[in-house]
Enzyme design. Sequence first.
Site, PDB file in Angstrom:
ATOM      1  N   LYS A 112     -35.895   1.011 -18.269  1.00 48.08           N
ATOM      2  CA  LYS A 112     -35.080  -0.173 -18.569  1.00 48.08           C
ATOM      3  C   LYS A 112     -35.367  -0.712 -19.965  1.00 48.08           C
ATOM      4  O   LYS A 112     -34.459  -1.133 -20.673  1.00 48.08           O
ATOM      5  CB  LYS A 112     -35.311  -1.272 -17.525  1.00 48.08           C
ATOM      6  N   LYS A 195     -29.423   8.775 -11.236  1.00 45.78           N
ATOM      7  CA  LYS A 195     -29.073   7.935 -10.086  1.00 45.78           C
ATOM      8  C   LYS A 195     -27.904   7.029 -10.450  1.00 45.78           C
ATOM      9  O   LYS A 195     -27.756   6.633 -11.620  1.00 45.78           O
ATOM     10  CB  LYS A 195     -30.277   7.123  -9.604  1.00 45.78           C
ATOM     11  N   LYS A 198     -26.221   0.382 -12.074  1.00 43.52           N
ATOM     12  CA  LYS A 198     -25.289  -0.567 -12.688  1.00 43.52           C
ATOM     13  C   LYS A 198     -25.361  -0.527 -14.211  1.00 43.52           C
ATOM     14  O   LYS A 198     -24.460  -1.009 -14.887  1.00 43.52           O
ATOM     15  CB  LYS A 198     -25.515  -1.980 -12.158  1.00 43.52           C
TER      16      LYS A 198
HETATM   17  N1  AQP Z   1     -28.481   5.175  -6.783  1.00 43.47           N
HETATM   18  C1  AQP Z   1     -29.139   4.635  -5.782  1.00 43.47           C
HETATM   19  N2  AQP Z   1     -29.333   5.350  -4.650  1.00 43.47           N
HETATM   20  C2  AQP Z   1     -30.016   4.799  -3.598  1.00 43.47           C
HETATM   21  N3  AQP Z   1     -30.495   3.559  -3.609  1.00 43.47           N
HETATM   22  C3  AQP Z   1     -30.331   2.812  -4.718  1.00 43.47           C
HETATM   23  N4  AQP Z   1     -30.687   1.556  -5.050  1.00 43.47           N
HETATM   24  C4  AQP Z   1     -30.257   1.281  -6.304  1.00 43.47           C
HETATM   25  N5  AQP Z   1     -29.631   2.341  -6.806  1.00 43.47           N
HETATM   26  C5  AQP Z   1     -29.654   3.315  -5.849  1.00 43.47           C
HETATM   27  C6  AQP Z   1     -31.393   0.638  -4.155  1.00 43.47           C
HETATM   28  O1  AQP Z   1     -30.663  -0.562  -4.067  1.00 43.47           O
HETATM   29  C7  AQP Z   1     -31.562  -1.631  -3.775  1.00 43.47           C
HETATM   30  C8  AQP Z   1     -31.270  -2.826  -4.615  1.00 43.47           C
HETATM   31  O2  AQP Z   1     -31.431  -2.497  -5.953  1.00 43.47           O
HETATM   32  P1  AQP Z   1     -31.785  -3.578  -7.039  1.00 43.47           P
HETATM   33  O3  AQP Z   1     -31.221  -4.860  -6.724  1.00 43.47           O
HETATM   34  O4  AQP Z   1     -33.235  -3.479  -7.361  1.00 43.47           O
HETATM   35  O5  AQP Z   1     -30.970  -3.041  -8.177  1.00 43.47           O
HETATM   36  P2  AQP Z   1     -31.402  -1.990  -9.194  1.00 43.47           P
HETATM   37  O6  AQP Z   1     -32.364  -0.990  -8.653  1.00 43.47           O
HETATM   38  O7  AQP Z   1     -31.763  -2.721 -10.395  1.00 43.47           O
HETATM   39  O8  AQP Z   1     -29.990  -1.385  -9.241  1.00 43.47           O
HETATM   40  P3  AQP Z   1     -29.577  -0.364 -10.266  1.00 43.47           P
HETATM   41  O9  AQP Z   1     -28.143  -0.195 -10.211  1.00 43.47           O
HETATM   42  O10 AQP Z   1     -30.443   0.810 -10.059  1.00 43.47           O
HETATM   43  O11 AQP Z   1     -29.913  -1.166 -11.565  1.00 43.47           O
HETATM   44  P4  AQP Z   1     -30.537  -0.701 -12.907  1.00 43.47           P
HETATM   45  O12 AQP Z   1     -29.456  -0.021 -13.634  1.00 43.47           O
HETATM   46  O13 AQP Z   1     -30.922  -2.005 -13.508  1.00 43.47           O
HETATM   47  O14 AQP Z   1     -31.696   0.196 -12.560  1.00 43.47           O
HETATM   48  C9  AQP Z   1     -32.976  -1.064  -3.992  1.00 43.47           C
HETATM   49  O15 AQP Z   1     -33.562  -0.842  -2.734  1.00 43.47           O
HETATM   50  C10 AQP Z   1     -32.739   0.232  -4.691  1.00 43.47           C
HETATM   51  O16 AQP Z   1     -33.722   1.188  -4.358  1.00 43.47           O
END
Ligand code: AQP
Length: 330
Positions: A112, A195, A198
Amino acid sequence: RPRVLSGIQPTAGSFHLGNYLGAVRQWVALQESHDAFYCVVDLHAITVEQDPKTLRQNSRVSAAQLLALGIDPERSALFVQSHVPEHAQLGWVMQCLTGFGEAGRMTQFKDKSARQTADHVGVGLFTYPILQAADILLYQTQFVPVGEDQRQHLELTRDLAQRFNKRYGKTFRVPEAYIVKDTAKIYDLQDPAAKMSKSVPAGMVELLEDPKRSAKKIRSAVTDAGREVVFDVVEKPGVSNLLTIYSALTGRAVPELEADYAGRGYGDLKKDLGEVFTEFVTPVQARVAAYLDDPAELDKVLARGAERAREVASVTLARAYERIGFLAPA
Ligand code: AQP
């Protein structure tokens, strides 16, 4: 009943399919048999810059999605993290237990922070997994339903719980990650090696976008050489990802889907998956809209959830403070 806790960030407004299949779907299933605490983690959201109005709205939108996806506030405590001040309080304690090098090994921070210029990387982004440890430990959590990307953070949480317990006497339950193998990692539709996230909107399917747009994204998903619909993560990561999603949304086993699409091409699979997704998401969107139509009621649900959460969190925090040697207020 074993205790579960998990959280989701309100940063994007809409959840994506990875969030749902990797995490929230398990939350819904677990509330049947577990004592469940689920939170919208707004403290985590401000580790990157947020517009205040948007953040407030997105917290409601996130809660509305959780309800629309099946979280039952009678069974689960559904709350907003900042409503329970114990999270930030125990977060500080956990920061003091964490080694600098230990925090620096978190790969999510490396990923990140690499996407931002150094001046924009806040210390909060660095200490984020430590706050997450506090989130979990406050509830004496046994299982934490998350996607595969959170495994390393869970390990840190376990290490911190054990360290605290060793230094001050048994205070926290050492939690376990609850990761469902099949859907542990949903991949980006445009880059099946990464993966779904967002941070990369092109290959992400959002629950709250126009389903026509989602269907189009699915139709233009990167697939692989050849034309046979076969699950093979090495040779056919793109097709395998679509089969995983299809199977999870319909409850049909992957071999059954392979048999169904034998002799047909990727085009058919993608078109049908677009329809399957639309069918799944259309009523969800309607329910989200209904919850958002009555924000006062939604806020009441969240207030009740926070009250239940505080009952547990305050007991754990008081015990931790006492063990550390903080003078109890008279
Ligand atoms: N691609 C994914 N496959 C399975 N599980 C996923 N999670 C996120 N992406 C995947 C799971 O969603 C839950 C909530 O996530 P979060 O609120 O922590 O969001 P995040 O991980 O910041 O979401 P992103 O989209 O992955 O954001 P960035 O781009 O910022 O890294 C968690 O349980 C996570 O494991």
